[in-house]
Design a protein around this motif. Structure first.
Motif, short mmCIF file in Angstrom:
data_model
loop_
_atom_site.label_atom_id
_atom_site.label_comp_id
_atom_site.label_asym_id
_atom_site.label_seq_id
_atom_site.Cartn_x
_atom_site.Cartn_y
_atom_site.Cartn_z
N GLY A 77 47.04 39.05 41.18
CA GLY A 77 46.17 37.88 41.00
C GLY A 77 44.70 38.24 40.88
N PRO A 78 44.13 38.97 41.84
CA PRO A 78 42.73 39.36 41.73
C PRO A 78 42.46 40.21 40.48
N ARG A 79 43.42 41.05 40.09
CA ARG A 79 43.25 41.87 38.89
C ARG A 79 43.21 40.98 37.65
N LEU A 121 47.92 29.40 35.56
CA LEU A 121 47.02 30.56 35.51
C LEU A 121 46.17 30.65 36.78
N SER A 122 45.65 29.50 37.20
CA SER A 122 44.82 29.46 38.41
C SER A 122 45.62 29.89 39.64
N ARG A 123 46.87 29.41 39.75
CA ARG A 123 47.72 29.77 40.88
C ARG A 123 48.09 31.26 40.85
N LEU A 124 48.28 31.81 39.65
CA LEU A 124 48.55 33.24 39.53
C LEU A 124 47.37 34.05 40.04
N LEU A 133 48.83 32.18 44.64
CA LEU A 133 49.72 31.11 45.07
C LEU A 133 51.02 31.07 44.26
N ARG A 134 51.05 31.82 43.16
CA ARG A 134 52.27 31.91 42.34
C ARG A 134 52.56 33.38 42.10
N VAL A 180 49.46 45.00 36.23
CA VAL A 180 50.18 45.15 37.49
C VAL A 180 49.71 46.35 38.30
N GLY A 181 48.78 47.14 37.73
CA GLY A 181 48.26 48.28 38.47
C GLY A 181 49.28 49.39 38.64
#
Length: 191
Positions: free
Chosen positions: A11-13, A39-42, A46-47, A69-70
């Motif tokens: 999410g942060p990425r 997109l916001s929840r990802l 939250l998703r 995904v790092g």
């Protein structure tokens, strides 16, 4: 690092990559077909990310899925591709990631063909490794020899192939839209 840890970092990425590109959630939603709320929840965690959500985001940002995904770096950087034969030409893909700049090594057999200029979105670069390559670009009809390069906007009607004097080996690189299907620059006779 556990799977849950890897997923928590996605999410942060996603948010960082989107902001670095100065893309709004609304614009990303339009490009991917994924709702703004999803997109916001990802991005907020939250998703949970899924492949069906991450693939269109990777394509929209033109980054490999690994970057989203790092994934740890892969040891061997060599591109091992199988040749693709299309229309008598042999193509070796030199890039692995979808979208972005695409590169191919191409072998065109010795043959004489009538040029059939086409257009498509994008920008193309050609570099002749061996032989002679005929390039028809708009009103220009030129022959490139080994060591010569050409670059052009692919919205200009263009065609390239063997001069008929021997095979030609060249590198072809094209921009993000270059992989789209060719469209005839002019209608065929009788249409």
């Amino acid at each position: 690092m556990s799977t849950d840890d890897v997923l928590a970092d996605v999410g942060p990425r996603l948010r960082r990559i989107r902001r670095e590109r100065e893309v709004t959630l609304a614009a990303l939603s339009e490009a991917t077909g994924i709702s703004v709320s999803t997109l916001s929840r990802l991005e907020s965690g939250l998703r949970k990310p899924s492949l069906e959500l991450l693939l269109p985001i990777a394509q929209a940002h033109q980054v490999p899925l690994d970057e989203l995904v790092g994934a740890p770096p892969v040891g061997d950087p060599r591109v091992r591709s199988k040749p693709i034969v299309r229309g008598g030409r042999t193509h070796w893909p030199l890039t692995r990631q979808p979208g972005g700049l695409q590169a191919f090594k191409v072998l065109e057999p010795q043959r004489r063909q009538e040029p059939d200029p086409r257009t498509h979105e994008g920008y193309e670069w050609l570099y002749v490794l061996s032989g002679r390559l005929r390039l028809v670009l708009g009103d220009h009809d030129v022959v490139l020899s080994a060591g010569e390069a050409a670059e052009f906007d692919t919205r200009v009607p263009h065609w390239f192939g063997s001069t008929g004097e021997g095979p030609v080996e060249f590198l072809s690189l094209f921009g993000p839209q270059g992989e789209r299907m060719h469209v005839r620059a002019r209608p065929s006779a009788g249409k």
